[in-house]
Design a protein around this motif. Structure first.
Motif, PDB file in Angstrom:
ATOM      1  N   UNK A   1       0.871  -1.192   0.000  1.00  0.00           N
ATOM      2  CA  UNK A   1       0.000   0.000   0.000  1.00  0.00           C
ATOM      3  C   UNK A   1       0.901   1.233   0.000  1.00  0.00           C
ATOM      4  N   UNK A   2       0.935   1.955   1.126  1.00  0.00           N
ATOM      5  CA  UNK A   2       1.720   3.200   1.197  1.00  0.00           C
ATOM      6  C   UNK A   2       2.968   3.046   2.049  1.00  0.00           C
ATOM      7  N   UNK A   3       3.294   1.841   2.436  1.00  0.00           N
ATOM      8  CA  UNK A   3       4.364   1.611   3.401  1.00  0.00           C
ATOM      9  C   UNK A   3       5.439   0.692   2.842  1.00  0.00           C
ATOM     10  N   UNK A   4       6.646   0.832   3.372  1.00  0.00           N
ATOM     11  CA  UNK A   4       7.741  -0.073   3.047  1.00  0.00           C
ATOM     12  C   UNK A   4       7.866  -1.052   4.208  1.00  0.00           C
ATOM     13  N   UNK A   5       7.791  -2.335   3.876  1.00  0.00           N
ATOM     14  CA  UNK A   5       7.901  -3.409   4.873  1.00  0.00           C
ATOM     15  C   UNK A   5       9.291  -4.014   4.735  1.00  0.00           C
ATOM     16  N   UNK A   6       9.976  -4.270   5.858  1.00  0.00           N
ATOM     17  CA  UNK A   6      11.329  -4.833   5.803  1.00  0.00           C
ATOM     18  C   UNK A   6      11.356  -6.158   5.037  1.00  0.00           C
ATOM     19  N   UNK A   7      10.464  -7.085   5.412  1.00  0.00           N
ATOM     20  CA  UNK A   7      10.380  -8.389   4.745  1.00  0.00           C
ATOM     21  C   UNK A   7       8.901  -8.727   4.570  1.00  0.00           C
ATOM     22  N   UNK A   8       8.549  -9.244   3.393  1.00  0.00           N
ATOM     23  CA  UNK A   8       7.146  -9.570   3.135  1.00  0.00           C
ATOM     24  C   UNK A   8       7.042 -10.838   2.307  1.00  0.00           C
ATOM     25  N   UNK A   9       6.132 -11.715   2.719  1.00  0.00           N
ATOM     26  CA  UNK A   9       5.834 -12.921   1.955  1.00  0.00           C
ATOM     27  C   UNK A   9       4.361 -12.895   1.575  1.00  0.00           C
ATOM     28  N   UNK A  10       4.114 -12.753   0.285  1.00  0.00           N
ATOM     29  CA  UNK A  10       2.741 -12.768  -0.195  1.00  0.00           C
ATOM     30  C   UNK A  10       2.142 -14.164  -0.022  1.00  0.00           C
TER      31      UNK A  10
END
Length: 127
Positions: free
Chosen positions: A56-65
């Motif tokens: 969305x509008x944020x940066x996430x350090x680590x993300x797993x869809x």
């Protein structure tokens, strides 16, 4: 210049541009991010996670869809805005994403506990 196929696979890159981007990201990690990345590698989960992912509008350090997990590293020096944090939490919750916040001090003081917590969360989400 064409990079050897094997090197591109090792770096999970499909082109020279991807390779350069991955190289820059890997070398721009903080020590805490490197610790978490190594934990993900030990669990063979690193291929499931993207670093510095825009959600969305944020940066996430680590993300797993695939696993619907976000991991963020928090520290005392990080800027906090309760309203912004509430919006981010709501957006993640609405998308069914489990948001894991790891305190930098916990990484420093009890790395094994953090590793076990990640292992449990990742295993419990379908890995």
């Amino acid at each position: 210049m064409k990079l050897p196929e094997k090197l591109l696979k090792l770096k999970r890159a499909s082109s020279l541009e991807d390779f350069k981007r991955n190289y820059m990201i890997e070398n721009a990690m903080t020590n805490s991010e490197k610790q978490v990345w190594m934990m993900l590698q030990k669990q063979k989960a690193d291929k499931l996670f993207k670093r510095q992912y825009t959600f969305k509008y944020f940066i996430i350090d680590f993300y797993s869809e695939e696993l619907k997990i976000s991991i963020e590293i928090d520290s005392k020096t990080r800027y906090h805005n309760k309203d912004v944090d509430a919006i981010k939490k709501q957006l993640l919750d609405d998308a069914g994403v489990k948001n894991i916040i790891i305190q930098k001090d916990d990484l420093k003081n009890d790395e094994k506990k953090v590793f076990e917590m990640l292992k449990k969360e990742i295993g419990g989400r379908g890995k």
